[in-house]
Design an enzyme around this catalytic site. Structure first.
Site, PDB file in Angstrom:
ATOM      1  N   LYS A   8      81.472  -7.386  42.734  1.00 35.93           N
ATOM      2  CA  LYS A   8      80.762  -8.595  43.175  1.00 35.93           C
ATOM      3  C   LYS A   8      80.140  -9.341  42.003  1.00 35.93           C
ATOM      4  CE  LYS A   8      79.629  -7.165  47.915  1.00 35.93           C
ATOM      5  NZ  LYS A   8      80.153  -5.790  47.865  1.00 35.93           N
TER       6      LYS A   8
ATOM      7  N   GLU B 278      71.942   2.263  47.386  1.00 38.09           N
ATOM      8  CA  GLU B 278      73.309   2.781  47.325  1.00 38.09           C
ATOM      9  C   GLU B 278      73.418   3.903  46.291  1.00 38.09           C
ATOM     10  OE1 GLU B 278      77.943   1.264  46.940  1.00 38.09           O
ATOM     11  OE2 GLU B 278      76.326  -0.052  46.271  1.00 38.09           O
TER      12      GLU B 278
ATOM     13  N   HIS C  28      79.280  -1.172  46.768  1.00 34.97           N
ATOM     14  CA  HIS C  28      78.852  -2.386  47.485  1.00 34.97           C
ATOM     15  C   HIS C  28      78.074  -3.285  46.527  1.00 34.97           C
ATOM     16  CE1 HIS C  28      77.980  -4.913  50.862  1.00 34.97           C
ATOM     17  NE2 HIS C  28      76.675  -4.751  50.746  1.00 34.97           N
TER      18      HIS C  28
END
Length: 413
Positions: A335, A314, A303
């Site tokens: 990302k 995470e 993520h």
């Protein structure tokens, strides 16, 4: 009941990296950034503290018919583009429409339409508010548009669980197909909120990076200098079906969707549980559904939003599941290149995970200059071969409200 094998037969995307899934993947492997300065009058008008975002590389108006652009909010426009690409990529399955189901997510919905309508009401009065406003702002508008475009009559469902939304849709697709509710599911997610209000609101929360002088390097997962995520827009979709159905029609298969799971933190409305216990449960449940052990995992699309607290939470969740085996897992934080598509991000990262397995290559994480010693992951910084033999990968998504969703994919041998 014997479990069916669920496979991916089509992918589509429109993202800050490219107007299609192959173009987005090619740019990702090349180490490109999809983040740029916003060239809009409203940035200066509202004196926004953040002046950049991940804008769709190909405007929806360049792809869709004029009437579609007029009748759909940008979020639904992106969804339609991605779903049509995925459907065509799957060979446009000739399946009974009542056996085709749509599960398409969003985090926020038709925000541009809503705020434009509010401006119209204030400035011009109620008679000037467009009659299509409600059908354009409703969160299920994207799922409805995809359903109508593809004649899918087995259901048009919408998940709204913030940044976990579209990974939850992928997990739902697995369940729909296992339960025999459909032969084919189009799952995905979309978002289009690069607007002054969300930028101001996220900035007020101290959630966004403020590297206005260097947008392309603003998203920096795992770097000691990370200072927030980058807001982005776009959509992605996957065509999923039972292996039996795919083989019967001679479909090309990218990978297997081996499992999916959803949990909740019940901890805080925006902050993740710092110990990552519920996120870890989602990973474990997805692996159990896949009939796999943690040591079977070779790749994780994390993520990894580039926020100071989120990246560490995470990591702790992954450490709970993988332990010492985590050292041997190739972790990609895509990302860094795409920014954060909110409700569309999980579907885009699922597409990247599928392609990583199909091409046996983990994509790079850009902008990692000085890795945080508190997050000692094996982060992929240039395209890395994943090797021979069976491969198992997971894609993680975590959202405001404590939503956790994980999808597990296996290479198709």
């Amino acid at each position: 009941m014997e479990r069916k094998k669920i496979v991916v037969t089509g992918i589509g995307a429109t993202s800050p990296l490219g107007g299609t899934a192959p173009d987005s993947w090619k740019a990702l492997l090349a180490g490109e950034s999809g983040i740029s300065t916003l060239e809009h009058d409203w940035v200066a008008q509202h004196e926004l503290p953040v002046t950049f975002a991940g804008q769709a590389r190909v405007p929806a108006a360049d792809v869709l018919e004029r009437v579609e652009v007029k009748r759909l909010d940008p979020s639904s426009q992106f969804a339609l583009i991605a779903a049509r690409e995925a459907w065509a990529d799957a060979g446009s399955p000739e399946t009974d429409p009542v056996r085709i189901l749509v599960d398409f997510a969003t985090g926020i919905g038709g925000l541009w339409t809503l705020l434009d309508a509010w401006d119209t009401l204030r400035e011009k009065g109620p008679r000037r508010v467009l009659p299509m406003t409600i059908p354009m702002i409703m969160p299920n508008a994207a799922a409805a548009a995809v359903s109508m475009a593809l004649s899918a009559r087995g259901g048009a469902r919408t998940v709204v669980s913030a940044c976990a939304s579209s990974t939850e849709s992928v997990a739902n697709a697995y369940d729909h197909l296992q339960a025999g509710l459909a032969d084919v599911v189009i799952a995905g997610g979309t978002e289009a909120v690069t607007h002054a209000l969300p930028i101001a609101a996220f900035a007020s929360m101290q959630a966004l990076s403020r590297r206005n002088d260097d947008p392309a390097r603003a998203s920096r997962p795992y770097d000691v200098d990370r200072d927030g995520f980058v807001l982005s827009e776009g959509a992605a979709a996957l065509v999923l079906e039972t292996e039996e159905h795919a083989l019967a029609r001679g479909a090309r298969i990218y990978a297997e969707l081996a499992g999916g799971a959803v949990t909740s933190d019940s901890y805080h409305i925006t902050a993740p549980d710092p110990e990552g216990s519920a996120a870890a449960r989602a990973m474990r449940a997805a692996l159990e559904q896949a009939g796999a052990k943690p040591e079977d995992v070779t790749h994780v699309n994390a993520h990894a939003t580039s926020t100071p607290v989120g990246d560490i939470a995470e990591y702790k969740a992954m450490l709970r599941i993988f332990g010492d085996a985590l050292d041997g897992i190739a972790v990609s934080a895509t990302k860094a290149a795409t920014g954060h598509l909110l409700g569309g991000t999980g579907a885009l990262e699922a597409v990247f995970t599928v392609l990583a397995l199909a091409e046996r290559t983990a994509p790079p994480t850009i902008n990692l200059d000085n890795q945080d010693p508190e997050i000692p992951l094996d982060v992929v910084t240039s395209p890395r071969p994943l090797g021979d033999g069976p491969l198992l990968a997971i894609s993680n998504s975590f959202g405001f409200g404590g939503h956790n969703a994980v999808a597990a994919f296996r290479s198709y041998e």
